[in-house]
Design a protein around this motif. Sequence first.
Motif, PDB file in Angstrom:
ATOM      1  N   ALA A 181       0.834  -1.206   0.000  1.00 49.74           N
ATOM      2  CA  ALA A 181       0.000   0.000   0.000  1.00 49.74           C
ATOM      3  C   ALA A 181       0.865   1.251   0.000  1.00 49.74           C
ATOM      4  O   ALA A 181       0.621   2.210  -0.745  1.00 49.74           O
ATOM      5  CB  ALA A 181      -0.936  -0.005   1.207  1.00 49.74           C
ATOM      6  N   VAL A 182       1.900   1.258   0.829  1.00 48.99           N
ATOM      7  CA  VAL A 182       2.806   2.411   0.892  1.00 48.99           C
ATOM      8  C   VAL A 182       3.511   2.603  -0.448  1.00 48.99           C
ATOM      9  O   VAL A 182       3.692   3.736  -0.922  1.00 48.99           O
ATOM     10  CB  VAL A 182       3.837   2.224   2.021  1.00 48.99           C
ATOM     11  N   GLN A 183       3.897   1.497  -1.066  1.00 48.39           N
ATOM     12  CA  GLN A 183       4.554   1.577  -2.367  1.00 48.39           C
ATOM     13  C   GLN A 183       3.648   2.228  -3.403  1.00 48.39           C
ATOM     14  O   GLN A 183       4.079   3.102  -4.163  1.00 48.39           O
ATOM     15  CB  GLN A 183       4.936   0.171  -2.838  1.00 48.39           C
ATOM     16  N   LEU A 184       2.366   1.846  -3.420  1.00 44.54           N
ATOM     17  CA  LEU A 184       1.429   2.418  -4.393  1.00 44.54           C
ATOM     18  C   LEU A 184       1.206   3.901  -4.138  1.00 44.54           C
ATOM     19  O   LEU A 184       1.189   4.712  -5.070  1.00 44.54           O
ATOM     20  CB  LEU A 184       0.096   1.674  -4.347  1.00 44.54           C
ATOM     21  N   VAL A 185       1.041   4.256  -2.881  1.00 41.86           N
ATOM     22  CA  VAL A 185       0.846   5.669  -2.548  1.00 41.86           C
ATOM     23  C   VAL A 185       2.075   6.483  -2.942  1.00 41.86           C
ATOM     24  O   VAL A 185       1.958   7.595  -3.455  1.00 41.86           O
ATOM     25  CB  VAL A 185       0.534   5.833  -1.046  1.00 41.86           C
ATOM     26  N   ASP A 186       3.254   5.922  -2.712  1.00 41.38           N
ATOM     27  CA  ASP A 186       4.486   6.641  -3.048  1.00 41.38           C
ATOM     28  C   ASP A 186       4.606   6.870  -4.552  1.00 41.38           C
ATOM     29  O   ASP A 186       5.048   7.936  -4.990  1.00 41.38           O
ATOM     30  CB  ASP A 186       5.689   5.852  -2.542  1.00 41.38           C
ATOM     31  N   VAL A 213      -8.475   4.325  -1.425  1.00 43.12           N
ATOM     32  CA  VAL A 213      -9.482   5.328  -1.793  1.00 43.12           C
ATOM     33  C   VAL A 213     -10.511   5.464  -0.679  1.00 43.12           C
ATOM     34  O   VAL A 213     -10.900   6.572  -0.291  1.00 43.12           O
ATOM     35  CB  VAL A 213     -10.161   4.945  -3.125  1.00 43.12           C
ATOM     36  N   HIS A 214     -10.948   4.335  -0.129  1.00 42.09           N
ATOM     37  CA  HIS A 214     -11.940   4.351   0.958  1.00 42.09           C
ATOM     38  C   HIS A 214     -11.422   5.108   2.172  1.00 42.09           C
ATOM     39  O   HIS A 214     -12.158   5.851   2.833  1.00 42.09           O
ATOM     40  CB  HIS A 214     -12.307   2.915   1.352  1.00 42.09           C
ATOM     41  N   GLU A 215     -10.122   4.962   2.463  1.00 42.01           N
ATOM     42  CA  GLU A 215      -9.537   5.607   3.640  1.00 42.01           C
ATOM     43  C   GLU A 215      -9.083   7.043   3.366  1.00 42.01           C
ATOM     44  O   GLU A 215      -8.642   7.735   4.280  1.00 42.01           O
ATOM     45  CB  GLU A 215      -8.343   4.789   4.136  1.00 42.01           C
ATOM     46  N   GLY A 216      -9.193   7.490   2.111  1.00 42.87           N
ATOM     47  CA  GLY A 216      -8.868   8.873   1.793  1.00 42.87           C
ATOM     48  C   GLY A 216      -7.415   9.140   1.460  1.00 42.87           C
ATOM     49  O   GLY A 216      -7.000  10.302   1.343  1.00 42.87           O
ATOM     50  N   TYR A 217      -6.617   8.076   1.277  1.00 48.03           N
ATOM     51  CA  TYR A 217      -5.219   8.287   0.930  1.00 48.03           C
ATOM     52  C   TYR A 217      -5.008   8.439  -0.572  1.00 48.03           C
ATOM     53  O   TYR A 217      -4.022   9.029  -1.010  1.00 48.03           O
ATOM     54  CB  TYR A 217      -4.363   7.143   1.471  1.00 48.03           C
ATOM     55  N   LEU A 218      -5.927   7.923  -1.360  1.00 48.42           N
ATOM     56  CA  LEU A 218      -5.933   8.137  -2.795  1.00 48.42           C
ATOM     57  C   LEU A 218      -7.319   8.595  -3.209  1.00 48.42           C
ATOM     58  O   LEU A 218      -8.304   8.351  -2.498  1.00 48.42           O
ATOM     59  CB  LEU A 218      -5.567   6.855  -3.562  1.00 48.42           C
ATOM     60  N   SER A 219      -7.387   9.251  -4.354  1.00 50.30           N
ATOM     61  CA  SER A 219      -8.673   9.730  -4.882  1.00 50.30           C
ATOM     62  C   SER A 219      -8.744   9.403  -6.360  1.00 50.30           C
ATOM     63  O   SER A 219      -7.750   9.551  -7.083  1.00 50.30           O
ATOM     64  CB  SER A 219      -8.799  11.244  -4.664  1.00 50.30           C
ATOM     65  N   ARG A 220      -9.911   8.950  -6.803  1.00 52.27           N
ATOM     66  CA  ARG A 220     -10.090   8.599  -8.207  1.00 52.27           C
ATOM     67  C   ARG A 220     -10.477   9.830  -9.025  1.00 52.27           C
ATOM     68  O   ARG A 220     -11.372  10.573  -8.639  1.00 52.27           O
ATOM     69  CB  ARG A 220     -11.185   7.540  -8.377  1.00 52.27           C
ATOM     70  N   GLU A 221      -9.799  10.005 -10.144  1.00 48.39           N
ATOM     71  CA  GLU A 221     -10.152  10.999 -11.139  1.00 48.39           C
ATOM     72  C   GLU A 221     -10.457  10.257 -12.437  1.00 48.39           C
ATOM     73  O   GLU A 221     -10.059   9.091 -12.591  1.00 48.39           O
ATOM     74  CB  GLU A 221      -9.003  11.982 -11.355  1.00 48.39           C
ATOM     75  N   PRO A 222     -11.153  10.890 -13.382  1.00 50.06           N
ATOM     76  CA  PRO A 222     -11.471  10.196 -14.641  1.00 50.06           C
ATOM     77  C   PRO A 222     -10.248   9.648 -15.371  1.00 50.06           C
ATOM     78  O   PRO A 222     -10.339   8.622 -16.056  1.00 50.06           O
ATOM     79  CB  PRO A 222     -12.166  11.284 -15.471  1.00 50.06           C
ATOM     80  N   GLY A 237      -7.253   8.831 -13.802  1.00 51.25           N
ATOM     81  CA  GLY A 237      -6.330   8.107 -12.949  1.00 51.25           C
ATOM     82  C   GLY A 237      -6.438   8.481 -11.483  1.00 51.25           C
ATOM     83  O   GLY A 237      -7.377   9.166 -11.064  1.00 51.25           O
ATOM     84  N   LEU A 238      -5.464   8.045 -10.704  1.00 49.73           N
ATOM     85  CA  LEU A 238      -5.452   8.267  -9.256  1.00 49.73           C
ATOM     86  C   LEU A 238      -4.549   9.433  -8.884  1.00 49.73           C
ATOM     87  O   LEU A 238      -3.475   9.618  -9.459  1.00 49.73           O
ATOM     88  CB  LEU A 238      -4.960   7.007  -8.542  1.00 49.73           C
ATOM     89  N   VAL A 239      -4.991  10.219  -7.900  1.00 50.70           N
ATOM     90  CA  VAL A 239      -4.165  11.262  -7.307  1.00 50.70           C
ATOM     91  C   VAL A 239      -4.203  11.064  -5.800  1.00 50.70           C
ATOM     92  O   VAL A 239      -4.972  10.244  -5.280  1.00 50.70           O
ATOM     93  CB  VAL A 239      -4.668  12.681  -7.669  1.00 50.70           C
ATOM     94  N   LEU A 240      -3.397  11.807  -5.077  1.00 50.48           N
ATOM     95  CA  LEU A 240      -3.422  11.716  -3.626  1.00 50.48           C
ATOM     96  C   LEU A 240      -4.768  12.178  -3.084  1.00 50.48           C
ATOM     97  O   LEU A 240      -5.364  13.124  -3.609  1.00 50.48           O
ATOM     98  CB  LEU A 240      -2.312  12.573  -3.017  1.00 50.48           C
ATOM     99  N   GLY A 241      -5.219  11.521  -2.029  1.00 47.66           N
ATOM    100  CA  GLY A 241      -6.491  11.885  -1.417  1.00 47.66           C
ATOM    101  C   GLY A 241      -6.330  12.961  -0.365  1.00 47.66           C
ATOM    102  O   GLY A 241      -5.232  13.483  -0.138  1.00 47.66           O
TER     103      GLY A 241
END
Length: 257
Positions: free
Chosen positions: A17-22, A55-64, A66-70
């Motif tokens: 998870a940390v790797q993906l967020v990074d 995404v559920h926990e708010g660390y990532l956010s979905r955009e049309p 792709g993903l950005v930081l939440g």
Amino acid sequence: MMTASHDHTLIASVQRAVQLVDIVANAARPTPVKVLAQASGLSLGTTYNIVRTLVHEGYLSREPDGLVLGDHFPSLRSRDDEGVVLARVRGTLRRVTTELGATAYFSRFSEGEVNVIDIVDAPRNPRVELWVGIDHSAHATALGKQILTELDADGRLDYLSRHPLAQLTRHTISDLPTLLNQLERRPSSAIDTEEYAIGCTCIAVPVRAPGVVASLAVSLASDLKPVDTEPLVRRLQTFAGKLSLQLGAERFGQFTI
């Protein structure tokens, strides 16, 4: 060196998870899940499952696109990280596009150059085809002109001395004294009418925060009447003010709404 006992205490799913967020945090553009899986070396299924939780926990956010930081993650990193800037900018651009029905742009001055950081398209007013890079067209675009206006006189001349004033259309201002005079007369907003592309008008306002020289802009059809630009500028300034706060202006009392 990590001992065997330490290795046994590591939680693999947390590491992933940390790797993906990074990866997302260091990306200059929203990251699709498939790209995230390829970059991390994880299977697509595993990546989807971890992303769903993040995404559920708010660390990532979905955009049309792709993903950005939440909302939760930017506070843990430097305000100047690319991923943090993108996360804070994207939501504002989306709101500009929704409310004004125009494609929204965010540009920033960094290391002596003007860079387009993010664009959110409006279905009825798609983005202007960037047939000439912003490094060769800042003088002919509202988003570039607004940034040039924010620089001091020496910084402005330094930039323009390194970037010839190319004549992109018959409306482009390619005379240096004329351009400098225009920049000095419009400190709070910039406009170009068919200077970069025939049929297109672009309006920009400044985004100001500590260490940030940037502009927020929209592009519209060039049949826009002058009387219609004033309310657009006011709305853009409101959005830019909120974006300035998000990028750190509130810490220094530089911007209030």
